[in-house]
Scaffold this active site. Structure first.
Site, PDB file in Angstrom:
ATOM      1  N   GLY A 195       0.825  -1.054   0.007  1.00  0.00           N
ATOM      2  CA  GLY A 195      -0.122  -0.009   0.109  1.00  0.00           C
ATOM      3  C   GLY A 195       0.748   1.340   0.029  1.00  0.00           C
ATOM      4  O   GLY A 195       2.106   1.092  -0.053  1.00  0.00           O
ATOM      5  N   ASP A 237      -2.099 -12.381   4.761  1.00  0.00           N
ATOM      6  CA  ASP A 237      -3.470 -11.804   4.879  1.00  0.00           C
ATOM      7  C   ASP A 237      -3.675 -11.572   6.414  1.00  0.00           C
ATOM      8  O   ASP A 237      -3.696 -12.713   6.981  1.00  0.00           O
ATOM      9  CB  ASP A 237      -4.655 -13.032   4.270  1.00  0.00           C
ATOM     10  CG  ASP A 237      -5.961 -12.430   4.460  1.00  0.00           C
ATOM     11  OD1 ASP A 237      -6.163 -11.641   5.301  1.00  0.00           O
ATOM     12  OD2 ASP A 237      -6.867 -13.141   3.938  1.00  0.00           O
ATOM     13  N   ALA A 250      -5.060  -2.206   5.308  1.00  0.00           N
ATOM     14  CA  ALA A 250      -6.218  -1.725   5.546  1.00  0.00           C
ATOM     15  C   ALA A 250      -7.287  -1.843   4.172  1.00  0.00           C
ATOM     16  O   ALA A 250      -6.782  -1.963   3.391  1.00  0.00           O
ATOM     17  CB  ALA A 250      -6.374  -0.319   5.961  1.00  0.00           C
ATOM     18  N   THR A 265      -9.325   0.341   2.462  1.00  0.00           N
ATOM     19  CA  THR A 265      -9.456   2.008   2.282  1.00  0.00           C
ATOM     20  C   THR A 265     -10.280   2.498   1.184  1.00  0.00           C
ATOM     21  O   THR A 265     -10.508   3.719   0.959  1.00  0.00           O
ATOM     22  CB  THR A 265      -8.017   2.663   1.826  1.00  0.00           C
ATOM     23  OG1 THR A 265      -7.554   1.912   0.897  1.00  0.00           O
ATOM     24  CG2 THR A 265      -6.921   2.224   3.366  1.00  0.00           C
ATOM     25  N   THR A 278      -7.540   6.647  11.304  1.00  0.00           N
ATOM     26  CA  THR A 278      -7.866   7.604  10.403  1.00  0.00           C
ATOM     27  C   THR A 278      -8.681   8.835  11.162  1.00  0.00           C
ATOM     28  O   THR A 278      -9.417   8.573  12.119  1.00  0.00           O
ATOM     29  CB  THR A 278      -8.661   7.154   9.342  1.00  0.00           C
ATOM     30  OG1 THR A 278      -9.515   7.915   8.332  1.00  0.00           O
ATOM     31  CG2 THR A 278      -9.825   6.047   9.989  1.00  0.00           C
ATOM     32  N   TYR A 338     -16.520   2.528   6.551  1.00  0.00           N
ATOM     33  CA  TYR A 338     -15.179   2.536   6.737  1.00  0.00           C
ATOM     34  C   TYR A 338     -14.693   3.227   8.425  1.00  0.00           C
ATOM     35  O   TYR A 338     -13.929   2.420   8.922  1.00  0.00           O
ATOM     36  CB  TYR A 338     -14.470   3.296   5.771  1.00  0.00           C
ATOM     37  CG  TYR A 338     -12.997   3.698   5.849  1.00  0.00           C
ATOM     38  CD1 TYR A 338     -12.145   2.767   5.756  1.00  0.00           C
ATOM     39  CD2 TYR A 338     -12.502   5.084   6.267  1.00  0.00           C
ATOM     40  CE1 TYR A 338     -10.833   3.359   5.716  1.00  0.00           C
ATOM     41  CE2 TYR A 338     -11.290   5.229   6.275  1.00  0.00           C
ATOM     42  CZ  TYR A 338     -10.295   4.363   6.149  1.00  0.00           C
ATOM     43  OH  TYR A 338      -9.038   4.927   6.279  1.00  0.00           O
ATOM     44  N   LYS A 388     -12.818   1.078  11.398  1.00  0.00           N
ATOM     45  CA  LYS A 388     -11.603   1.587  11.664  1.00  0.00           C
ATOM     46  C   LYS A 388     -11.657   1.759  13.234  1.00  0.00           C
ATOM     47  O   LYS A 388     -10.740   1.433  13.780  1.00  0.00           O
ATOM     48  CB  LYS A 388     -11.012   2.802  10.898  1.00  0.00           C
ATOM     49  CG  LYS A 388     -10.876   2.455   9.496  1.00  0.00           C
ATOM     50  CD  LYS A 388      -9.376   1.635   9.195  1.00  0.00           C
ATOM     51  CE  LYS A 388      -8.314   2.320   9.881  1.00  0.00           C
ATOM     52  NZ  LYS A 388      -7.060   1.582   9.206  1.00  0.00           N
ATOM     53  N   TRP A 396      -5.789  12.306   4.881  1.00  0.00           N
ATOM     54  CA  TRP A 396      -5.622  12.863   3.674  1.00  0.00           C
ATOM     55  C   TRP A 396      -4.295  12.298   3.147  1.00  0.00           C
ATOM     56  O   TRP A 396      -3.376  13.029   2.688  1.00  0.00           O
ATOM     57  CB  TRP A 396      -5.794  14.366   3.520  1.00  0.00           C
ATOM     58  CG  TRP A 396      -7.088  14.843   3.993  1.00  0.00           C
ATOM     59  CD1 TRP A 396      -8.126  14.113   4.723  1.00  0.00           C
ATOM     60  CD2 TRP A 396      -7.383  16.104   3.511  1.00  0.00           C
ATOM     61  NE1 TRP A 396      -9.300  15.083   4.664  1.00  0.00           N
ATOM     62  CE2 TRP A 396      -8.914  16.353   3.894  1.00  0.00           C
ATOM     63  CE3 TRP A 396      -7.000  17.206   2.830  1.00  0.00           C
ATOM     64  CZ2 TRP A 396      -9.699  17.584   3.907  1.00  0.00           C
ATOM     65  CZ3 TRP A 396      -7.700  18.502   2.346  1.00  0.00           C
ATOM     66  CH2 TRP A 396      -8.961  18.413   2.989  1.00  0.00           C
TER      67      TRP A 396
HETATM   68  N1  LIG Z   1      -5.391   6.801   2.101  1.00  0.00           N
HETATM   69  C1  LIG Z   1      -5.857   7.878   3.104  1.00  0.00           C
HETATM   70  O1  LIG Z   1      -6.060   8.795   2.805  1.00  0.00           O
HETATM   71  C2  LIG Z   1      -5.871   7.541   4.492  1.00  0.00           C
HETATM   72  C3  LIG Z   1      -6.311   8.640   5.318  1.00  0.00           C
HETATM   73  C4  LIG Z   1      -6.393   8.345   6.719  1.00  0.00           C
HETATM   74  C5  LIG Z   1      -5.883   7.185   7.159  1.00  0.00           C
HETATM   75  N2  LIG Z   1      -5.470   6.132   6.412  1.00  0.00           N
HETATM   76  C6  LIG Z   1      -4.930   4.914   6.959  1.00  0.00           C
HETATM   77  O2  LIG Z   1      -3.409   4.922   6.790  1.00  0.00           O
HETATM   78  C7  LIG Z   1      -3.383   3.669   6.418  1.00  0.00           C
HETATM   79  C8  LIG Z   1      -2.535   3.091   5.422  1.00  0.00           C
HETATM   80  O3  LIG Z   1      -3.438   3.614   4.013  1.00  0.00           O
HETATM   81  P1  LIG Z   1      -2.755   3.534   2.717  1.00  0.00           P
HETATM   82  O4  LIG Z   1      -3.339   4.809   1.965  1.00  0.00           O
HETATM   83  O5  LIG Z   1      -1.476   3.086   2.591  1.00  0.00           O
HETATM   84  O6  LIG Z   1      -3.943   2.393   2.025  1.00  0.00           O
HETATM   85  P2  LIG Z   1      -3.887   1.599   0.993  1.00  0.00           P
HETATM   86  O7  LIG Z   1      -2.777   2.315   0.036  1.00  0.00           O
HETATM   87  O8  LIG Z   1      -5.059   1.149   0.191  1.00  0.00           O
HETATM   88  O9  LIG Z   1      -2.788   0.178   1.366  1.00  0.00           O
HETATM   89  C9  LIG Z   1      -3.682  -0.687   1.975  1.00  0.00           C
HETATM   90  C10 LIG Z   1      -2.973  -1.847   2.073  1.00  0.00           C
HETATM   91  O10 LIG Z   1      -3.329  -3.132   2.599  1.00  0.00           O
HETATM   92  C11 LIG Z   1      -3.697  -4.195   1.773  1.00  0.00           C
HETATM   93  N3  LIG Z   1      -4.613  -5.017   2.449  1.00  0.00           N
HETATM   94  C12 LIG Z   1      -6.236  -5.230   2.300  1.00  0.00           C
HETATM   95  N4  LIG Z   1      -6.553  -6.016   2.868  1.00  0.00           N
HETATM   96  C13 LIG Z   1      -5.640  -7.056   3.235  1.00  0.00           C
HETATM   97  C14 LIG Z   1      -5.445  -8.285   4.094  1.00  0.00           C
HETATM   98  N5  LIG Z   1      -6.596  -8.669   4.494  1.00  0.00           N
HETATM   99  N6  LIG Z   1      -4.210  -8.340   4.591  1.00  0.00           N
HETATM  100  C15 LIG Z   1      -2.918  -7.698   4.358  1.00  0.00           C
HETATM  101  N7  LIG Z   1      -3.107  -6.562   3.659  1.00  0.00           N
HETATM  102  C16 LIG Z   1      -4.475  -6.285   3.082  1.00  0.00           C
HETATM  103  C17 LIG Z   1      -3.753  -3.691   0.489  1.00  0.00           C
HETATM  104  O11 LIG Z   1      -3.565  -4.532  -0.620  1.00  0.00           O
HETATM  105  P3  LIG Z   1      -4.688  -4.682  -2.034  1.00  0.00           P
HETATM  106  O12 LIG Z   1      -4.302  -3.263  -2.519  1.00  0.00           O
HETATM  107  O13 LIG Z   1      -4.131  -5.950  -2.613  1.00  0.00           O
HETATM  108  O14 LIG Z   1      -5.869  -4.815  -1.709  1.00  0.00           O
HETATM  109  C18 LIG Z   1      -2.954  -2.476   0.223  1.00  0.00           C
HETATM  110  O15 LIG Z   1      -1.979  -2.798  -0.224  1.00  0.00           O
HETATM  111  C19 LIG Z   1      -4.635   2.395   6.528  1.00  0.00           C
HETATM  112  O16 LIG Z   1      -4.707   2.075   7.823  1.00  0.00           O
HETATM  113  C20 LIG Z   1      -5.659   3.658   6.140  1.00  0.00           C
HETATM  114  O17 LIG Z   1      -6.668   3.321   7.052  1.00  0.00           O
HETATM  115  C21 LIG Z   1      -5.482   6.363   5.093  1.00  0.00           C
END
Ligand SMILES: NC(=O)c1ccc[n+]([C@@H]2O[C@H](COP(=O)([O-])OP(=O)(O)OC[C@H]3O[C@@H](n4cnc5c(N)ncnc54)[C@H](OP(=O)(O)O)[C@@H]3O)[C@@H](O)[C@H]2O)c1
Length: 294
Positions: free
Chosen positions: A10, A34, A58, A60, A99, A123, A127, A149
């Site tokens: 991710g 997983d 996560a 997301t 988040t 979501y 979370k 963000w």
């Molecule tokens: N993005 C935002 O704007 C944002 C904002 C606030 C907080 N956050 C938090 O920040 C953290 C990182 O977010 P990010 O933006 O890096 O998210 P991301 O790019 O969507 O990465 C999440 C990763 O988790 C993987 N995943 C999904 N299900 C899984 C499972 N069962 N076992 C193992 N891996 C799994 C996904 O794989 P696949 O792609 O193969 O599904 C993806 O590679 C998360 O906790 C998110 O809630 C994000």
């Protein structure tokens, strides 16, 4: 000290792996581990003699979560519960990312760690439940880092979407009444690695929940204008499109968004010496990376 990073494919997960340097860090993406599979998680921890886990995995897809709640609950609630139980069994700490969506965004002031949660959608609720599962299973050995963000060079995010739209259109409309602070995925990774390093030297941490987001606070409209200005300066865009400010009601989406996502980051500064990262520097880093590889 071996650090295990889950969700290593991710945005934040990839930055953790790329910024690991000389640390003994093992990053596993979803195809390799997983986080909802208790047997696989326990095996991954024992096989590698892991001393600290960082969960960057996560679900997301905020809007899809409304129509696929089971998927969101599985990864965002059951996954952290599995990880926390596995960490508790071998007395290993868990650093977890959460988040701004745990809040309803109705506060007039920035949210601190003591602010009351009130998630608006699936979501956010999943979370929050994931946070609670960690507090229950691993009460004295977790750090939950709430961020907001998030954008980075890898994966889908607002910067990538804006750049694509800016290349396709002469004008677009962007929501101007939601406030928050964009946060570079690399800065989130750097913060988590510095917390891990401190655990490595002190074998203890000021456990608990912390807020970290970029600086300064803006709106999606303000961020979009900066993206286009910087993309022009970098040479990724020939001309910035017109960006019309619109209210949230004019751009309906399945999942409700908090109107105010601004964080008070006083606690993480006081306890860990981690400063809110200026998002403009992160934005330039991302755009320069894309320019180099375009
Ligand atoms: N993005 C935002 O704007 C944002 C904002 C606030 C907080 N956050 C938090 O920040 C953290 C990182 O977010 P990010 O933006 O890096 O998210 P991301 O790019 O969507 O990465 C999440 C990763 O988790 C993987 N995943 C999904 N299900 C899984 C499972 N069962 N076992 C193992 N891996 C799994 C996904 O794989 P696949 O792609 O193969 O599904 C993806 O590679 C998360 O906790 C998110 O809630 C994000």
């Amino acid at each position: 000290m071996t650090i295990l990073v889950t969700g290593a494919g991710g945005q934040v997960g990839r930055e953790l792996v790329m910024r690991a340097g000389r640390r003994a860090l093992v990053g596993l993406d979803r195809s390799q581990l997983d986080i909802t599979d208790a047997g696989a998680v326990a095996a991954a921890l024992s096989a590698r003699r892991v001393r600290l886990v960082v969960n960057a995995a996560a679900w997301t897809a905020v809007d899809r979560a409304e129509s696929e709640p089971n998927a969101s609950w599985s990864v965002n609630r059951a996954g952290p519960a599995v990880l926390a139980a596995a960490c508790a069994a071998v007395t290993v700490p868990l650093l977890h990312i959460s988040t701004d969506y745990v809040f309803d965004g109705r506060s007039a002031v920035p949210y601190d760690e003591a602010s009351a949660v009130a998630p608006l959608g699936v979501y956010g609720r999943s979370k929050w439940a994931g946070e609670q599962a960690i507090r229950d299973a691993l009460p004295d050995r977790h750090v939950i880092l709430r961020v907001a963000w998030v954008f980075g060079a890898h994966g889908g995010n607002f910067v990538r979407t804006m750049l694509r739209l800016g290349q396709e259109r002469e004008a677009l409309s962007v929501v101007a009444d939601q406030y928050g602070a964009p946060t570079h995925a690399g800065a989130v990774a750097t913060a988590l690695l510095s917390i891990a390093d401190r655990y490595g030297t002190e074998a203890a941490l000021p456990w608990g929940t912390y807020h970290l987001s970029g600086t300064p606070v803006t709106t999606w409209h303000g961020f979009a204008e900066s993206i286009f200005a910087e993309a022009c300066a970098t040479g990724l865009l020939a001309r910035a499109p017109l960006v019309h400010p619109i209210p949230t009601e004019a751009y309906p989406l399945p999942a409700p968004r908090p109107a105010n996502s601004a964080f008070d980051c006083t606690l993480i500064r006081a306890r860990f010496g981690i400063e809110p990262p200026p998002w403009m520097a992160g934005l330039r880093e991302v755009l320069n990376t894309w320019k180099r590889t375009s």
